[in-house]
Design an enzyme around this catalytic site. Structure first.
Site, PDB file in Angstrom:
ATOM      1  N   HIS A   1     -18.040  -8.944  51.365  1.00  0.00           N
ATOM      2  CA  HIS A   1     -16.863  -8.654  50.527  1.00  0.00           C
ATOM      3  C   HIS A   1     -15.579  -9.094  51.221  1.00  0.00           C
ATOM      4  CE1 HIS A   1     -15.526  -6.890  46.799  1.00  0.00           C
ATOM      5  NE2 HIS A   1     -14.539  -6.285  47.432  1.00  0.00           N
TER       6      HIS A   1
ATOM      7  N   TYR B   1      -3.387  -6.959  47.725  1.00  0.00           N
ATOM      8  CA  TYR B   1      -3.364  -8.142  48.577  1.00  0.00           C
ATOM      9  C   TYR B   1      -1.962  -8.480  49.059  1.00  0.00           C
ATOM     10  CZ  TYR B   1      -8.200  -8.679  47.292  1.00  0.00           C
ATOM     11  OH  TYR B   1      -9.536  -8.457  47.119  1.00  0.00           O
TER      12      TYR B   1
ATOM     13  N   LYS C   1     -17.754  -7.442  36.499  1.00  0.00           N
ATOM     14  CA  LYS C   1     -17.874  -6.022  36.169  1.00  0.00           C
ATOM     15  C   LYS C   1     -17.502  -5.768  34.713  1.00  0.00           C
ATOM     16  CE  LYS C   1     -17.070  -3.969  40.743  1.00  0.00           C
ATOM     17  NZ  LYS C   1     -16.186  -3.066  41.529  1.00  0.00           N
TER      18      LYS C   1
ATOM     19  N   HIS D   1     -10.119  -8.823  38.160  1.00  0.00           N
ATOM     20  CA  HIS D   1      -9.637  -7.446  38.191  1.00  0.00           C
ATOM     21  C   HIS D   1      -9.201  -7.008  36.800  1.00  0.00           C
ATOM     22  CE1 HIS D   1      -8.588  -7.574  42.760  1.00  0.00           C
ATOM     23  NE2 HIS D   1      -9.842  -7.255  42.535  1.00  0.00           N
TER      24      HIS D   1
ATOM     25  N   ARG E   1     -17.859 -11.625  43.988  1.00  0.00           N
ATOM     26  CA  ARG E   1     -18.535 -10.464  44.544  1.00  0.00           C
ATOM     27  C   ARG E   1     -19.987 -10.865  44.817  1.00  0.00           C
ATOM     28  NH1 ARG E   1     -15.664  -8.596  39.925  1.00  0.00           N
ATOM     29  NH2 ARG E   1     -14.011  -7.102  40.404  1.00  0.00           N
TER      30      ARG E   1
ATOM     31  N   ARG F   1     -14.555 -12.472  50.128  1.00  0.00           N
ATOM     32  CA  ARG F   1     -13.819 -12.441  48.848  1.00  0.00           C
ATOM     33  C   ARG F   1     -12.364 -12.040  49.083  1.00  0.00           C
ATOM     34  NH1 ARG F   1     -13.861 -11.068  43.170  1.00  0.00           N
ATOM     35  NH2 ARG F   1     -12.883  -9.049  42.753  1.00  0.00           N
TER      36      ARG F   1
END
Length: 305
Positions: free
Chosen positions: A249, A284, A181, A275, A158, A252
């Protein structure tokens, strides 16, 4: 007494040669890109020589304005260049004129038809990084932009994660520890080309790389802002005629989609992307299916029947 210059003698060709060395320095450009960009510079110089009926030197090059640029693009269109190729040609010309110290003529590129959003192709991802670096004001800023954008695509980071890297990441190895994150950390691969780009940037950067200081710096030495990365991609995609959905993004997303297409399993992809939930990664599979269906419809002989 020196012999007078003829239309075959263009002093501006030396500027093109200097530009080639500039593009090659620090391995910021591939040999293919350098050849393509310099060939464009030579085409422009030859065109201006015919247009003005005079040898092209620095002074004549500096007179290149909107009228000359429009005439050159019209000439290239007559040679069969499509919209996308013309946009790339204009991007190379702007880079050459910027290097030559010529004020940029305000010429709009051709309108490029926007297709269905899809992952950025590997060649386009590299073109974005190279184009963004081409218009940077200083060599170390060019190296920075190249390194950041290759990192987003090559390692699936990211933007915020790339901006959060510090000098503690140095010296680089085959992997990179990324803080994502929710305070989670993960290990991502660092491809040789991406590692070389970051090392080139570190070598050229005029600011010290303390362990607790930002790895990627702004022009005045502070941490690089994500907004500047977004602007760099926006400018590159406009010059290259790419989709408006081509964002940092999206690089990515492309990393993930291309790995999935090459056989990566969802669990491994989940780890690489950081994730928290597998459901976030499963999107995806739909992206990849849509891309494959698009390829099928365009390539299969019975797809339309």
């Amino acid at each position: 007494m020196a012999a007078p210059l003829t239309l075959d003698d263009h002093p501006a060709r030396q500027i093109a040669a200097d530009w080639a060395r500039h593009l090659e320095s620090g391995r910021l450009r591939s040999a293919h890109t350098v050849r393509a960009y310099v060939a464009t510079a030579h085409r422009l110089i030859a065109f201006l020589g015919r247009h003005h009926a005079a040898p092209v030197d620095q002074a004549l090059l500096a007179r290149t304005g909107v009228a000359e640029m429009r005439a050159y693009l019209a000439y290239r269109r007559q040679e069969g260049l499509g919209n996308n190729s013309t946009a790339r040609e204009l991007s190379a010309v702007r880079g050459f004129l910027l290097f030559a110290g010529v004020a940029q003529p305000r010429v709009k590129g051709p309108r490029v038809k926007r297709g269905v959003p899809r992952p950025v192709a590997p060649a386009d991802a590299l073109d974005i990084a190279e184009d963004a670096a081409t218009v940077a004001a200083l060599p170390w800023l060019a190296a920075r932009d190249m390194a950041v954008l290759l990192l987003l695509y090559g390692s699936g980071l990211r933007v915020g994660e790339a901006m959060g890297l510090t000098g503690a990441a140095l010296p680089l190895g085959d992997t990179l520890l990324v803080h994502g994150k929710g305070g989670k950390t993960r290990v991502v691969p660092l491809l040789p080309r991406v590692r070389a780009a970051i090392e080139d940037y570190v070598r050229l950067c005029p600011w010290p790389m303390g362990r607790g200081e930002a790895l990627f710096r702004g022009a005045k030495g502070g941490p690089l802002r994500a907004e500047l990365v977004r602007r760099a991609v926006q400018g590159a995609r406009t010059r290259l005629g790419l989709s408006g959905r081509t964002t940092p993004h999206a690089l990515r997303h492309s990393f993930a989609t291309h790995l999935l297409a090459r056989g990566a399993d969802l669990r491994s992809l989940q780890e690489l992307l950081g994730h928290a939930s597998l459901s976030s990664t499963q999107v995806y599979t739909a992206v990849d299916a849509a891309h494959l269906l698009d390829v099928y419809r365009h390539a299969h002989p019975r797809a339309g029947g």
